[in-house]
Design an enzyme around this catalytic site. Structure first.
Site, PDB file in Angstrom:
ATOM      1  N   HIS A 189       0.874  -1.174   0.000  1.00 17.07           N
ATOM      2  CA  HIS A 189       0.000   0.000   0.000  1.00 17.07           C
ATOM      3  C   HIS A 189       0.914   1.227   0.000  1.00 17.07           C
ATOM      4  O   HIS A 189       2.027   1.171   0.521  1.00 17.07           O
ATOM      5  CB  HIS A 189      -0.835  -0.046   1.280  1.00 17.07           C
ATOM      6  CG  HIS A 189      -1.871   1.013   1.392  1.00 17.07           C
ATOM      7  ND1 HIS A 189      -1.585   2.288   1.831  1.00 17.07           N
ATOM      8  CD2 HIS A 189      -3.198   0.997   1.138  1.00 17.07           C
ATOM      9  CE1 HIS A 189      -2.701   3.002   1.845  1.00 17.07           C
ATOM     10  NE2 HIS A 189      -3.696   2.239   1.427  1.00 17.07           N
ATOM     11  N   ASP A 237       3.201  -3.961   8.068  1.00 19.49           N
ATOM     12  CA  ASP A 237       1.965  -3.211   7.859  1.00 19.49           C
ATOM     13  C   ASP A 237       0.829  -4.217   8.070  1.00 19.49           C
ATOM     14  O   ASP A 237       0.539  -5.031   7.197  1.00 19.49           O
ATOM     15  CB  ASP A 237       1.979  -2.641   6.434  1.00 19.49           C
ATOM     16  CG  ASP A 237       0.623  -2.097   6.024  1.00 19.49           C
ATOM     17  OD1 ASP A 237      -0.344  -2.203   6.814  1.00 19.49           O
ATOM     18  OD2 ASP A 237       0.529  -1.569   4.894  1.00 19.49           O
ATOM     19  N   GLN A 278      -4.288  -5.089   7.079  1.00 20.91           N
ATOM     20  CA  GLN A 278      -5.223  -6.122   6.588  1.00 20.91           C
ATOM     21  C   GLN A 278      -4.949  -7.470   7.238  1.00 20.91           C
ATOM     22  O   GLN A 278      -5.536  -8.488   6.840  1.00 20.91           O
ATOM     23  CB  GLN A 278      -5.109  -6.264   5.061  1.00 20.91           C
ATOM     24  CG  GLN A 278      -5.297  -4.988   4.284  1.00 20.91           C
ATOM     25  CD  GLN A 278      -6.746  -4.478   4.284  1.00 20.91           C
ATOM     26  OE1 GLN A 278      -7.671  -5.162   4.724  1.00 20.91           O
ATOM     27  NE2 GLN A 278      -6.934  -3.273   3.793  1.00 20.91           N
ATOM     28  N   LYS A 295     -10.547  -0.394  10.427  1.00 22.60           N
ATOM     29  CA  LYS A 295     -10.720  -1.644   9.659  1.00 22.60           C
ATOM     30  C   LYS A 295     -11.064  -2.806  10.589  1.00 22.60           C
ATOM     31  O   LYS A 295     -11.433  -3.877  10.147  1.00 22.60           O
ATOM     32  CB  LYS A 295      -9.447  -1.967   8.877  1.00 22.60           C
ATOM     33  CG  LYS A 295      -9.113  -0.932   7.801  1.00 22.60           C
ATOM     34  CD  LYS A 295      -7.925  -1.386   6.994  1.00 22.60           C
ATOM     35  CE  LYS A 295      -7.209  -0.261   6.291  1.00 22.60           C
ATOM     36  NZ  LYS A 295      -7.903   0.252   5.111  1.00 22.60           N
ATOM     37  N   CYS A 310      -4.701   2.292  -3.746  1.00 23.19           N
ATOM     38  CA  CYS A 310      -3.499   2.856  -3.111  1.00 23.19           C
ATOM     39  C   CYS A 310      -2.327   1.892  -3.253  1.00 23.19           C
ATOM     40  O   CYS A 310      -1.527   1.737  -2.313  1.00 23.19           O
ATOM     41  CB  CYS A 310      -3.737   3.211  -1.645  1.00 23.19           C
ATOM     42  SG  CYS A 310      -5.026   4.412  -1.415  1.00 23.19           S
TER      43      CYS A 310
HETATM   44  N1  C6P Z   1      -6.267   0.400   2.722  1.00 23.88           N
HETATM   45  C1  C6P Z   1      -8.020  -0.099   1.161  1.00 23.88           C
HETATM   46  O1  C6P Z   1      -9.092   0.155   0.594  1.00 23.88           O
HETATM   47  P1  C6P Z   1      -5.033   3.923   6.912  1.00 23.88           P
HETATM   48  O2  C6P Z   1      -5.597   4.688   5.763  1.00 23.88           O
HETATM   49  O3  C6P Z   1      -3.858   4.611   7.537  1.00 23.88           O
HETATM   50  O4  C6P Z   1      -6.072   3.501   7.898  1.00 23.88           O
HETATM   51  O5  C6P Z   1      -4.523   2.528   6.297  1.00 23.88           O
HETATM   52  C2  C6P Z   1      -3.609   2.534   5.247  1.00 23.88           C
HETATM   53  C3  C6P Z   1      -3.339   1.153   4.767  1.00 23.88           C
HETATM   54  C4  C6P Z   1      -2.087   0.628   4.958  1.00 23.88           C
HETATM   55  N2  C6P Z   1      -1.796  -0.622   4.581  1.00 23.88           N
HETATM   56  C5  C6P Z   1      -2.689  -1.417   3.993  1.00 23.88           C
HETATM   57  C6  C6P Z   1      -2.309  -2.818   3.618  1.00 23.88           C
HETATM   58  C7  C6P Z   1      -3.978  -0.939   3.757  1.00 23.88           C
HETATM   59  O6  C6P Z   1      -4.866  -1.733   3.180  1.00 23.88           O
HETATM   60  C8  C6P Z   1      -4.309   0.382   4.129  1.00 23.88           C
HETATM   61  C9  C6P Z   1      -5.644   0.965   3.820  1.00 23.88           C
HETATM   62  C10 C6P Z   1      -7.611   0.752   2.326  1.00 23.88           C
HETATM   63  O7  C6P Z   1      -7.291  -1.017   0.793  1.00 23.88           O
HETATM   64  C11 C6P Z   1      -7.816   2.205   2.082  1.00 23.88           C
HETATM   65  S1  C6P Z   1      -6.704   2.870   0.920  1.00 23.88           S
END
Ligand code: C6P
Length: 409
Positions: A126, A203, A206, A229, A367
């Site tokens: 991401h 990270d 997910q 999430k 992203c």
């Molecule tokens: N992915 C998706 O639709 P934030 O925005 O900081 O809560 O999370 C960022 C982020 C970082 N790593 C991974 C693997 C992610 O999936 C995400 C967020 C969402 O896939 C929104 S872009």
């Protein structure tokens, strides 16, 4: 009930949004990887906090401030237990995964990496596990490399091993790819990183949502995730870090609550975890995250993973029957996302059309632009599963995709 004891219909009743009608149709929410819906228990915990338990934390010696502080710090302990961290002060509240990863780059990498040192990521990242490293690379003259996945979305340890040198200082990987669903072998990668004298940053945005995670077992050095999430509020996330690393890292933001003493000449820092939590923190959001942790714990992360696995298997089979649909990311043991393209329609058109049937999926680059390039597509559509999804949701998705085919062919 689906699998033994997992009463998904009961669980769905906890989520007010799931009984909504969207465009006159029952909502079929398949976008939990972007952000999950909230159960009544989390909504109530947040409301209760604002109504009867709210004040600033760590500052007042009055009843409400003490109560709010207890709730806020209590939520930290819930998170500690949830991910089996050794200490509660290894749990740093952040705004989310992005904020947590930036903290590691701006504190750890800025303080301890030197010109020519190397950081390894993967092509599956991401943007929030790419851009913070590029920023610090450019500032400090570091080298940033990326290990690839294969065509099916399988990650081979050898692709990472091939990039490790004696200058490797940080390896940063996703626990689970938000596009491919690939689950990375964190424990093995931690062993590789440590053998090379590097730290492992995970990270977990997910990962933590789909399976039990255990920091002491995985042995990663940092693990980042977002509350929203995990069925909790927005504006709150976690950076887990090993005590010995967090202790030696400098703070990134200065202000109230992160200090021990301040004179006009100099300041000294507060102990962990407050050293990294400058200013009035997201108090209510942290308490909401604590309620979300209680909620998923009551169901059980292993049970959630098993249920989602069942729906994922069903979805994989059903999507294979849609003519002209290509599923991207078919690694064995993958977690709950199904990204796809269709010959007949752009992902944005797919999403817009199926929205008319109340079906919510995400479309775009997710992203993860380097991954779009890797698979040579401008965008993908993505259905992602949460603990409340059912096989009927998948049937509704497939029916609506058949409509897309009819319209475009
Ligand atoms: N992915 C998706 O639709 P934030 O925005 O900081 O809560 O999370 C960022 C982020 C970082 N790593 C991974 C693997 C992610 O999936 C995400 C967020 C969402 O896939 C929104 S872009």
């Amino acid at each position: 009930m689906s699998e033994a004891g997992y009463d998904v219909e009961r669980i769905r009743q906890d989520f007010p949004a799931l009984s909504m009608l969207v465009r006159g149709k029952p909502l079929v929410f398949l976008d939990s990887a972007a952000s999950a819906q909230k159960p009544r228990q989390v909504i109530d915990a947040v409301t209760k906090m604002y109504e009867a338990e709210y004040a600033n934390v760590h500052r007042g010696l009055h009843y409400l401030s003490e109560l709010a502080t207890a709730r806020y710090e209590g939520a930290r302990e819930k998170v500690q237990t949830f991910i089996n961290a050794r200490h509660s002060h290894e749990i740093i509240y952040t705004r989310g995964t992005t904020d947590a990863l930036n903290l590691v780059a701006q504190s750890y990498a800025r303080a301890f990496l030197e010109e020519g040192d190397e950081i390894i990521i993967t092509t599956m990242e991401h943007h929030s596990n790419i851009v913070p490293w590029q920023m610090i690379r450019d500032e400090k003259g570091l080298v940033l490399k990326a290990a690839d996945v294969d065509e099916e979305g399988v990650f081979h340890l050898s692709s990472l091993e091939a990039l490790i040198t004696d200058r490797t200082k940080i390896i940063a990987i996703p626990h689970v790819s938000n596009v491919l669903g690939t689950v990375l072998p964190v424990k093995e990668i931690a062993a590789l990183a440590h053998k090379a004298g590097a730290v492992l940053v995970v990270d977990g945005a997910q990962g933590v949502t789909h399976m039990p995670v255990d920091m002491q077992d995985l042995d990663c050095d940092f693990y980042a995730f977002s509350g929203h999430k995990l069925y909790g509020p927005t504006g709150i996330g976690i950076l887990y870090g090993k005590e010995e690393l967090l202790e030696k890292m400098p703070p990134v933001q200065g202000g109230g609550d992160m200090i021990n003493t301040v004179t006009l000449e100099k300041s000294t820092w507060a102990d962990l975890p407050h050293k990294f939590e400058a200013g009035t923190p997201p108090i209510v959001q942290a308490v909401g995250l604590g309620a979300a942790v209680d909620y998923v714990n009551a169901i059980g992360m292993a049970a959630i993973g098993a249920h989602e696995g069942d729906v994922l298997t069903y979805a994989t089979q059903r999507l294979a029957s849609v003519e002209g649909l290509r599923l991207i990311g078919t690694a064995p043991g993958k977690a709950s996302v199904l990204s796809f393209v269709m010959e007949c329609a752009h992902p944005h058109d797919i999403s817009t059309i199926i929205d008319q049937a109340g079906v919510a999926v995400r479309a775009g680059h997710h992203c993860a632009q380097p991954l779009m390039e890797r698979y040579d597509v401008p965008a993908m559509a993505r259905a992602s599963l949460g603990l409340y999804n059912t096989r009927q949701d998948i049937d509704a998705l497939v029916d609506s995709l058949e409509k897309v085919r009819e319209i475009f062919s």
